[in-house]
Write an enzyme that holds these catalytic residues in place. Structure first.
Site, PDB file in Angstrom:
ATOM      1  N   SER A 147     -50.226  -8.063  30.034  1.00 25.75           N
ATOM      2  CA  SER A 147     -49.542  -7.427  31.209  1.00 25.75           C
ATOM      3  C   SER A 147     -50.074  -8.209  32.266  1.00 25.75           C
ATOM      4  O   SER A 147     -51.376  -8.565  32.327  1.00 25.75           O
ATOM      5  CB  SER A 147     -49.861  -5.898  31.230  1.00 25.75           C
ATOM      6  N   TYR A 160     -55.920   0.742  29.987  1.00 19.74           N
ATOM      7  CA  TYR A 160     -54.593   0.056  29.422  1.00 19.74           C
ATOM      8  C   TYR A 160     -54.866  -1.404  30.134  1.00 19.74           C
ATOM      9  O   TYR A 160     -54.690  -2.473  29.353  1.00 19.74           O
ATOM     10  CB  TYR A 160     -53.622   0.619  30.278  1.00 19.74           C
TER      11      TYR A 160
END
Length: 266
Positions: A147, A160
């Site tokens: 990501s 995350y």
């Protein structure tokens, strides 16, 4: 240029978390260019089909379940040509709930462990099981789903982001370990993408709180943050992954490719 220039016909490609979200679009794209796609997900039944893709139920955080998944794929197809390590979870959490209004959105051991179990341990277990088969074959590709936040950080998503930073490090290290055996390991890092259908009201509420606003105030004006002025399309991620698992990308390894409309520093 011929339509089948990726030459993925009959390549066996596993997509974890492939029953929904980005994974579903990746699986559909791969199937549309001729690959034999295996959807690995908690929410499917082994032996069933989803839009023409063979399904295997698997808990990516459990080593026995992952090995059984790899064995099932080999039993059916005889090989594993590529793994797309896509399964992931995101729980927006603040390091400290400074306002003290919603302590449930403060990072704790439970939310931390859940994210690291799926996003880091799951990536490791699936890569290991598939790499063992690829070593027997003398060839293979592993694409880890990272990501943009793994490089940039993200307010309210520190854990995350940390899991995706770990994915990037896995990618670089495994590429060095496995390159000599003709196994490529690389990653792609989506930025802000169009809705996947997985963002629940509860997720939006958590994210909004961590960013000090109301859910309806979460920014959708991408011209202010993305040079290309729009969000990314899920099919664009699918197209990138299809290229990366193909032999057309045969000299790409050990790197994370951003697909973020110019937003990320790279």
């Amino acid at each position: 240029m011929k339509e089948n220039w990726l030459e993925l016909e009959d390549k066996v490609v596993i997509v974890t978390g492939g029953a929904s979200g980005i994974g579903k679009h990746v699986a559909d794209t791969l199937r549309n260019v001729g690959a034999s796609v295996v959807i690995v997900d908690m929410n499917v039944e082994t032996g069933a089909e989803l839009d023409g893709a063979y399904c295997v139920q698997c808990n990516v955080t459990d080593s026995a379940s992952v090995q059984a998944m790899a064995d099932a794929v080999v039993a059916k197809y005889g090989r594993i040509d590529a793994l797309v390590n896509n399964a992931g979870i995101n729980l927006p959490r603040l390091l400290v709930d400074v306002r003290g209004e919603k302590p449930q959105y403060e990072l704790n051991s439970d939310s931390f462990d859940k994210m690291f179990a799926v996003n880091v341990k799951g990536v490791f277990l699936c890569a290991q099981a598939c790499a063992r088969q690829m070593l027997k074959q003398g060839k293979g590709v592993i694409v880890n789903m990272s990501s943009e936040s793994g490089k940039e950080g993200s307010q309210g998503q520190s854990a995350y982001s940390a899991t995706k930073g770990a994915v990037d490090s896995f990618t670089r290290s495994w590429a060095k370990e496995l390159g000599k055996y003709n196994i490529r390991v690389l990653a792609c890092a989506p930025g802000i993408m169009e809705a996947t259908g997985l963002r629940t009201p509860a997720y939006n509420e958590a994210l909004a709180y961590t960013r000090g606003c109301k859910p309806e105030e979460l920014s959708t004006d991408y011209t202010k943050v993305i040079p290309m002025g729009r969000d990314g399309k899920l099919d664009e991620v699918g197209d990138l992954v299809a290229y990366l698992v193909s032999d057309r990308a045969s000299y790409i390894a050990g790197t994370t490719i951003n697909i973020s409309g110019g937003k990320s520093r790279g």
